[in-house]
Design an enzyme around this catalytic site. Structure first.
Site, PDB file in Angstrom:
ATOM      1  N   LYS A 130       0.876  -1.174   0.000  1.00 57.30           N
ATOM      2  CA  LYS A 130       0.000   0.000   0.000  1.00 57.30           C
ATOM      3  C   LYS A 130       0.908   1.216   0.000  1.00 57.30           C
ATOM      4  O   LYS A 130       2.042   1.155   0.474  1.00 57.30           O
ATOM      5  CB  LYS A 130      -0.890   0.013   1.258  1.00 57.30           C
ATOM      6  CG  LYS A 130      -2.120   0.878   1.153  1.00 57.30           C
ATOM      7  CD  LYS A 130      -3.253   0.199   0.399  1.00 57.30           C
ATOM      8  CE  LYS A 130      -4.420   1.123   0.167  1.00 57.30           C
ATOM      9  NZ  LYS A 130      -5.588   0.399  -0.348  1.00 57.30           N
ATOM     10  N   ASP A 170      -6.907   4.341  -4.736  1.00 54.13           N
ATOM     11  CA  ASP A 170      -7.593   4.207  -3.448  1.00 54.13           C
ATOM     12  C   ASP A 170      -8.211   5.585  -3.203  1.00 54.13           C
ATOM     13  O   ASP A 170      -8.393   6.362  -4.164  1.00 54.13           O
ATOM     14  CB  ASP A 170      -6.611   3.784  -2.333  1.00 54.13           C
ATOM     15  CG  ASP A 170      -7.329   3.396  -1.029  1.00 54.13           C
ATOM     16  OD1 ASP A 170      -8.002   2.359  -1.019  1.00 54.13           O
ATOM     17  OD2 ASP A 170      -7.242   4.131  -0.031  1.00 54.13           O
TER      18      ASP A 170
HETATM   19  P1  NDP Z   1     -13.701   7.607  -2.322  1.00 54.10           P
HETATM   20  O1  NDP Z   1     -12.708   8.641  -1.998  1.00 54.10           O
HETATM   21  O2  NDP Z   1     -14.164   7.459  -3.734  1.00 54.10           O
HETATM   22  O3  NDP Z   1     -15.008   7.776  -1.406  1.00 54.10           O
HETATM   23  C1  NDP Z   1     -14.955   7.824  -0.012  1.00 54.10           C
HETATM   24  C2  NDP Z   1     -16.322   8.278   0.460  1.00 54.10           C
HETATM   25  O4  NDP Z   1     -16.399   8.135   1.864  1.00 54.10           O
HETATM   26  C3  NDP Z   1     -16.625   9.740   0.165  1.00 54.10           C
HETATM   27  O5  NDP Z   1     -17.981   9.848  -0.164  1.00 54.10           O
HETATM   28  C4  NDP Z   1     -16.320  10.425   1.497  1.00 54.10           C
HETATM   29  O6  NDP Z   1     -17.055  11.622   1.682  1.00 54.10           O
HETATM   30  C5  NDP Z   1     -16.814   9.376   2.442  1.00 54.10           C
HETATM   31  N1  NDP Z   1     -16.222   9.531   3.771  1.00 54.10           N
HETATM   32  C6  NDP Z   1     -14.919   9.705   4.089  1.00 54.10           C
HETATM   33  N2  NDP Z   1     -14.771   9.785   5.425  1.00 54.10           N
HETATM   34  C7  NDP Z   1     -16.012   9.655   5.954  1.00 54.10           C
HETATM   35  C8  NDP Z   1     -16.530   9.641   7.270  1.00 54.10           C
HETATM   36  N3  NDP Z   1     -15.719   9.781   8.322  1.00 54.10           N
HETATM   37  N4  NDP Z   1     -17.871   9.473   7.427  1.00 54.10           N
HETATM   38  C9  NDP Z   1     -18.692   9.322   6.364  1.00 54.10           C
HETATM   39  N5  NDP Z   1     -18.261   9.341   5.089  1.00 54.10           N
HETATM   40  C10 NDP Z   1     -16.947   9.498   4.897  1.00 54.10           C
HETATM   41  O7  NDP Z   1     -13.070   6.217  -1.798  1.00 54.10           O
HETATM   42  P2  NDP Z   1     -13.418   4.753  -2.247  1.00 54.10           P
HETATM   43  O8  NDP Z   1     -14.874   4.627  -2.443  1.00 54.10           O
HETATM   44  O9  NDP Z   1     -12.490   4.342  -3.320  1.00 54.10           O
HETATM   45  O10 NDP Z   1     -12.954   3.930  -0.947  1.00 54.10           O
HETATM   46  C11 NDP Z   1     -13.790   3.804   0.192  1.00 54.10           C
HETATM   47  C12 NDP Z   1     -13.245   2.708   1.083  1.00 54.10           C
HETATM   48  O11 NDP Z   1     -13.122   1.485   0.350  1.00 54.10           O
HETATM   49  C13 NDP Z   1     -11.833   2.952   1.684  1.00 54.10           C
HETATM   50  O12 NDP Z   1     -11.772   2.319   2.934  1.00 54.10           O
HETATM   51  C14 NDP Z   1     -10.930   2.217   0.695  1.00 54.10           C
HETATM   52  O13 NDP Z   1      -9.694   1.858   1.293  1.00 54.10           O
HETATM   53  C15 NDP Z   1     -11.787   0.993   0.418  1.00 54.10           C
HETATM   54  N6  NDP Z   1     -11.482   0.290  -0.806  1.00 54.10           N
HETATM   55  C16 NDP Z   1     -11.518   0.914  -2.017  1.00 54.10           C
HETATM   56  C17 NDP Z   1     -11.238   0.200  -3.168  1.00 54.10           C
HETATM   57  C18 NDP Z   1     -11.407   0.797  -4.527  1.00 54.10           C
HETATM   58  O14 NDP Z   1     -11.291   0.035  -5.504  1.00 54.10           O
HETATM   59  N7  NDP Z   1     -11.690   2.078  -4.666  1.00 54.10           N
HETATM   60  C19 NDP Z   1     -10.790  -1.202  -3.103  1.00 54.10           C
HETATM   61  C20 NDP Z   1     -10.885  -1.794  -1.767  1.00 54.10           C
HETATM   62  C21 NDP Z   1     -11.179  -1.047  -0.670  1.00 54.10           C
HETATM   63  P3  NDP Z   1     -16.378  13.082   1.496  1.00 54.10           P
HETATM   64  O15 NDP Z   1     -16.432  13.310   0.025  1.00 54.10           O
HETATM   65  O16 NDP Z   1     -17.250  13.971   2.292  1.00 54.10           O
HETATM   66  O17 NDP Z   1     -14.964  12.981   2.016  1.00 54.10           O
END
Ligand code: NDP
Length: 453
Positions: A130, A170
């Site tokens: 990572k 990510d």
């Molecule tokens: P994004 O950046 O696309 O989206 C993250 C989302 O979570 C945003 O809507 C953000 O809102 C919201 N968020 C962040 N912090 C908080 C919080 N404290 N409370 C509520 N909402 C929150 O990320 P991903 O969708 O790519 O990733 C999300 C999760 O999935 C992470 O844990 C990542 O490690 C995991 N993951 C992702 C993969 C991928 O292929 N993308 C693969 C495997 C795991 P805001 O815009 O307000 O910050």
């Protein structure tokens, strides 16, 4: 957990805590795995002698570097960059890059540790890594992001390669950033090779890669429901997050007939009491992606915006936390139990803190951990590596079929592992323990074959 497992885990973690007092997320992730696998290690003389678990708590290497770049006003900016190459026992290092101010070595170390386990579960030849930076792409211009990515890759390029280490996206790193990172690597190396995944299709990316994590989590959920003789159609599903994973999980679940009752972001909750329509999903996800406000949805879409709230406690039998680590604490977990939730499927990495995990377990909720349920993204990344290696793209339906098959096989393997470990009558399948043990065994066997490394 038995008394013996508790005792062994406590003494194992105490040693690690002394060594890494500043790394709470890493300690949490190791403890979560250790309590499930420590008795497996002790019962297997070769694993115990080889000290597999102790070895896995030290990454193969941690690379740290300065990233200096100039912003649009010509000011010099300095960020920190890291790549944690955790284990290449079962394949080349593989794992995402995260760009966010909250990125620290501890966060990356926990994510790299988890990634080795997750990648082992896919059944593909993928090691774990990572990386990322404390750079914040939010509020940065496109030109700034491109300059930052160029400066970041100038250093990272010494450590990546199609058979060495293949980063992906990510949080904060999407197809745009991947494209800029890939371009910088190509400019420096003059090669065209699959050194990053998550590329857009026109530069060698795989169909369905963007959708894969969210879709994969829903496919895993379908397999869980199938094993109980149930279907996803008509189920109420609460989802957190509004980014890549949440958005595609919501679209796939809704397309399969589920009622998706929520999405959320760090500022609040978007509730859809009767389920999001495709149009409502387009509106929320489209506005969010383009940086527009979502607090005042059109009246006819059946949406309600609640600032400062989370989805946990809404009436839903299935919860899919898809936002970030530790987003569900003890209080939120209690609300989940009280709202009639029966299944938790983690789209995010480690979204339940230690107390929440305990409450969910004691509440009899079936709990699919992220290292299994969100492995669809890395699985399609593995398929992207294969396509790049033979310069031959696969069609979207081929990738989607392969993704479904991988998630279904993983589910069935975990269900079998849980049975072998002994699921008490009437208790839900312990997917979390099964995932930890199955992944540990695959990495441990590979490490044994390498001798002492
Ligand atoms: P994004 O950046 O696309 O989206 C993250 C989302 O979570 C945003 O809507 C953000 O809102 C919201 N968020 C962040 N912090 C908080 C919080 N404290 N409370 C509520 N909402 C929150 O990320 P991903 O969708 O790519 O990733 C999300 C999760 O999935 C992470 O844990 C990542 O490690 C995991 N993951 C992702 C993969 C991928 O292929 N993308 C693969 C495997 C795991 P805001 O815009 O307000 O910050």
């Amino acid at each position: 957990m038995t008394d013996r497992a508790r005792e062994l885990t406590e003494s194992f973690i105490a040693e690690l805590r002394d060594r890494y007092p500043q790394e709470p997320e890493f300690l949490q992730a190791v403890e979560e795995v250790a309590r499930d696998v420590i008795t497996v290690e002790k019962a297997h003389a070769d694993y115990a002698r080889a000290r597999i678990l102790a070895r896995l708590t030290e990454p193969d290497r941690t690379i740290g570097f300065r990233v200096a770049w100039a912003d649009d006003a010509g000011r010099v900016r300095i960020n920190r960059g890291w790549r944690i190459q955790h284990s290449n026992a079962v394949g080349p290092y593989k794992g995402g890059l995260r760009f966010a101010p909250s990125v620290t070595p501890s966060v990356l170390k926990f994510l790299a540790f988890e990634q080795s386990f997750k990648n082992a579960l896919t059944g593909l030849m993928l090691g774990g890594a990572k990386g990322g930076s404390d750079f914040d792409p939010k509020g940065s211009s496109d030109a700034e992001i491109q300059r930052f990515c160029g400066a970041f890759m100038a250093e990272l390029q010494h450590h990546v390669g199609p058979a060495r280490d293949i980063p992906a996206g990510d949080i904060g790193v999407g197809p745009r950033e991947i494209g800029y990172l890939f371009a910088a690597w190509k400019r420096n190396s003059r090669d065209f090779a699959g050194i990053v995944t998550g590329k857009s299709q026109c530069i060698g990316g795989s169909a369905i890669r963007t959708e894969a994590t969210g879709y994969g989590a829903v496919y895993f959920l379908c397999a869980m429901l199938g094993a109980r003789g149930e279907e996803i159609a008509g189920r109420r599903v609460a989802i957190s997050g509004m980014g890549n994973v949440a958005g595609h999980a919501a679209r796939k679940a809704a397309a399969l007939g589920a009622k998706v009752v929520s999405l959320s972001d760090s500022s609040g909750l978007m509730e859809a009491p009767d389920g999001f329509s495709a149009e409502a999903l387009d509106w929320v996800l489209g506005r969010k992606a383009s940086g527009q406000g979502i607090a005042a949805p059109p009246r006819d879409m059946g949406l309600a915006w609640h600032p400062g709230r989370t989805p946990w406690g809404l009436e839903a039998e299935i919860a899919m936390p898809c936002a970030t680590q530790n987003e569900i604490d003890g209080k939120a977990a209690r609300a989940l139990c009280e709202s009639g939730c029966r299944i938790v499927v983690e789209g995010a990495n480690m979204p339940l803190d230690a107390e929440a995990q305990r409450i969910v377990r004691e509440g009899g909720i079936a709990h699919a951990p992220g290292k299994a349920a969100n492995a669809g993204g890395v699985a399609v990344s593995g398929l992207e590596m294969g396509q790049n290696a033979v310069f031959q793209p696969l069609a979207a339906d081929e990738v989607d079929r392969a993704l479904r098959a991988i998630m279904r096989r993983m589910h069935d393997r975990l269900a079998g592992e849980a049975q072998a470990l002994g699921t008490p009558a009437g208790a839900p399948v312990d997917y979390r323990r099964a995932a930890n043990v199955a992944a540990y065994r695959r990495v441990a066997d590979a490490l044994l074959d390498h001798g002492i490394v």
